[in-house]
Design an enzyme around this catalytic site. Structure first.
Site, short mmCIF file in Angstrom:
data_model
loop_
_atom_site.label_atom_id
_atom_site.label_comp_id
_atom_site.label_asym_id
_atom_site.label_seq_id
_atom_site.Cartn_x
_atom_site.Cartn_y
_atom_site.Cartn_z
CB SER A 36 1.26 18.43 -36.73
OG SER A 36 2.19 18.39 -37.59
CG ASN A 123 0.39 16.87 -49.19
OD1 ASN A 123 0.59 17.41 -48.03
ND2 ASN A 123 -0.38 17.35 -50.16
CB THR A 168 -23.82 -19.84 -20.96
OG1 THR A 168 -24.73 -20.69 -20.23
CG2 THR A 168 -22.77 -20.75 -21.44
CG HIS A 169 -27.46 -16.85 -20.54
ND1 HIS A 169 -28.02 -16.33 -21.53
CD2 HIS A 169 -27.26 -18.12 -21.10
CE1 HIS A 169 -28.16 -17.14 -22.64
NE2 HIS A 169 -27.86 -18.29 -22.46
CE LYS A 297 -13.68 -3.11 -2.02
NZ LYS A 297 -14.54 -1.70 -2.53
CG ASN A 299 -10.79 -2.22 -4.64
OD1 ASN A 299 -11.85 -2.97 -4.16
ND2 ASN A 299 -10.71 -1.05 -4.24
CD GLU A 304 -12.10 -2.37 -10.88
OE1 GLU A 304 -13.36 -1.81 -10.50
OE2 GLU A 304 -11.53 -2.66 -10.08
CE1 TYR A 331 -2.02 15.53 -45.47
CE2 TYR A 331 -2.67 17.68 -45.96
CZ TYR A 331 -1.95 16.60 -45.27
OH TYR A 331 -1.76 17.16 -43.94
CD GLN A 336 -1.26 19.18 -38.97
OE1 GLN A 336 -0.62 19.65 -39.68
NE2 GLN A 336 -1.63 19.71 -38.02
CE LYS A 339 0.96 12.70 -38.89
NZ LYS A 339 -0.09 13.41 -39.29
N1 ARG Z 1 1.74 18.18 -40.95
C1 ARG Z 1 1.08 17.68 -41.85
C2 ARG Z 1 0.32 16.37 -41.56
O1 ARG Z 1 0.81 15.72 -40.76
C3 ARG Z 1 1.66 17.45 -43.12
C4 ARG Z 1 1.77 18.87 -43.76
C5 ARG Z 1 0.97 18.92 -45.10
N2 ARG Z 1 0.46 20.48 -45.35
C6 ARG Z 1 -0.24 20.81 -46.01
N3 ARG Z 1 -0.42 22.02 -45.97
N4 ARG Z 1 -0.32 20.21 -47.16
O2 ARG Z 1 -0.50 15.84 -42.29
#
Ligand code: ARG
Length: 484
Positions: A36, A123, A168-169, A297, A299, A304, A331, A336, A339
């Site tokens: 990650s 975790n 409206t509409h 044009k 635009n 958009e 967990y 992971q 993100k």
């Molecule tokens: N990189 C992981 C995350 O972002 C955290 C690692 C936890 N890994 C684990 N084997 N418990 O969630």
């Protein structure tokens, strides 16, 4: 940084923290797949803060001596400086930011670096890092909302009395002022700001010290830890929940998705306003683009693209909700990937807020045309019915007769106030003599002066109210900065 490959049972260049039971190598494709770092490296500073606070907690708990803690602290500061100067190599073999930090601390303070993970898990670390990171990022988004509101309020101030057709509409309905329209979008964004701040407040609790799932075995003072990391809500109260909860991520993504939905509606309005058919605005050269083929044009691409990018943030909301829904209580590695969904959603929202603000500073209203168009299309028909009501006609009957008057006007190709006297007398004998003034655009607007109405005086008052609100928001920031 060294790039040696994983050696079973040792701490290899990848900084694996879990080698003991393993003798073989990871499948290379899986090794890359499970990393990650390419995404979570942005948590670096937050992770260093978490490490520093944890080293202090370990010191208080007697795991580190004061002298050892100082050496760990110095290593953390040195690492922060190093990353500030050189950044993190994108191809670093470390699995994630937490293993990278540990590896680099071991490189700087040896054995002590290996002891910092005592009583802790990635975790609770990632849960803490993410909250710390989000706190800063979300305030940047709040700031973006505020800046855009400021632009809308100034737009409203400049055009508080300028008429434009209201729809409206997407059918012409009643005249409104440009200022009223601008403040409508500001109101929506004002609620988005509240939502963001609510969500930030709800995640303001410290998970560190929850360990992997069951809580830490070290006698750390978790409230002190929370205070060190500036979590005003104290420590989280349940380690299973703390390590696996991501509802704050869902909420923040929702707040972003809602904001983007509002931006998209604003964008849609302005795409229409900029059309040849409406011709109400023209975007300047800062935020319009041309066509590679059609030389004429211009635009409204900025708008958009904002409308388009809203789709991705809404997609992120679906992704994050779906990610969490099937997880057993603790967990799971699925988390992971939160993100990968969250970070681009934050980026898009922040960018779109800024671009929309730029575009609205770049837009010029054709006030003359807006005014002319607000006088065409029977937008004063409701007011004519109101006049009849004032003259004693029941509203339903007035509605009916005005409908007939509109039909007659359409037939003659004129506006209501241009109907010949004979038609007036035949259809609307009850009407006062000053009916033409009463139906004039200025009058139609001015009548809507109750709170929430489009009358220029009301819009001007709302602009003042908004200016006060923006000042309060700025004061909140200053307080926030003082606290930081
Ligand atoms: N990189 C992981 C995350 O972002 C955290 C690692 C936890 N890994 C684990 N084997 N418990 O969630």
């Amino acid at each position: 940084m060294s790039a040696q490959s994983g050696t079973p049972g040792t701490t290899p260049g990848g900084g694996q923290m879990w080698g003991g039971r393993f003798r073989g190598e990871l499948d290379p494709q899986f090794a890359a797949f499970q990393k990650s770092l390419p995404v979570d490296h942005v948590l670096a500073i937050a992770d260093l803060e978490t490490n520093l606070a944890w080293s202090e907690a370990l010191c208080d708990a007697g795991v580190f001596t004061a002298d050892e803690q100082v050496r760990v602290r110095d290593a953390i500061h040195e690492l922060a400086r190093h990353w500030e100067a050189h950044g993190i190599a994108p191809d670093d073999p470390a699995e994630d930011i937490h293993s990278l930090v540990e590896r680099e601390l071991v490189a700087r303070c040896g054995e002590l670096g290996k002891r910092i993970h005592t009583g802790r898990s990635r975790n609770d670390q990632v849960a803490t890092d993410l909250r710390l990171y989000l706190r800063d990022r979300m305030f940047a988004i709040v700031d973006g909302v505020e800046r855009l509101c400021h632009v809308l309020v100034e737009l409203a101030a400049a055009h508080a009395d300028a008429p434009i057709p209201g729809y409206t509409h997407l059918q012409r309905a009643q005249p409104i002022t440009i200022g009223h329209h601008a403040l409508a979008h500001a109101e929506a964004l004002g609620r988005d700001r509240e939502r963001l701040i609510d969500a930030i407040a709800r995640m303001d609790r410290c998970p560190l010290g929850s360990a992997a799932l069951a809580g830490t075995t070290i006698a750390v003072d978790r409230d002190a830890l929370a205070e060190r990391l500036d979590f005003t809500g104290g420590a989280t109260r349940n380690s299973l929940d703390a390590t696996s909860a991501r509802d704050h991520v869902c909420e923040l993504v929702f707040a972003c998705a809602m904001t983007m939905t509002h931006l998209s509606r604003l964008a849609e309005d302005y795409v229409f306003f900029a059309s040849f058919e409406a011709g109400f605005v023209r975007f300047g050269d800062l935020t319009s683009t041309g066509s590679s083929l059609m030389p004429q044009k211009r635009n409204p691409d900025a708008m958009e693209l904002v409308r388009g990018k809203a789709a991705r943030v809404q997609g992120a909301l679906t992704a994050i909700m779906t990610l969490v829904k099937g997880l057993p209580m603790a967990y799971n590695r699925d988390l992971q990937t939160d993100k990968e969904t969250l970070f681009p959603a934050l980026r898009e929202t922040e960018d779109c807020l800024a671009i929309t603000a730029t575009a609205l500073r770049d837009v010029v209203f054709d006030r003359e045309r807006c005014r002319r168009e607000a006088e065409r299309g029977y937008l004063n028909a409701t007011d004519l019915a109101d006049l009849l009501v004032e003259a004693g006609v029941a509203f339903r009957d007035a509605h009916e007769v005005v409908g007939r008057a509109v039909d007659r006007a359409v037939e003659l190709g004129v506006e209501l106030h241009e109907l010949p006297d004979a038609d007036w007398l035949a259809l609307l004998p009850q009407l006062p003599n000053d009916r033409r003034q009463q139906l004039a655009l200025e009058h139609v607007l001015a009548r809507r002066s109750a709170i929430g109405g489009t009358a220029p005086v009301r819009v001007a008052a709302e602009v003042e109210r908004w200016r006060g609100r923006l000042t309060e928001w700025r004061a909140d920031h200053e307080e926030e900065e003082l606290r930081a």
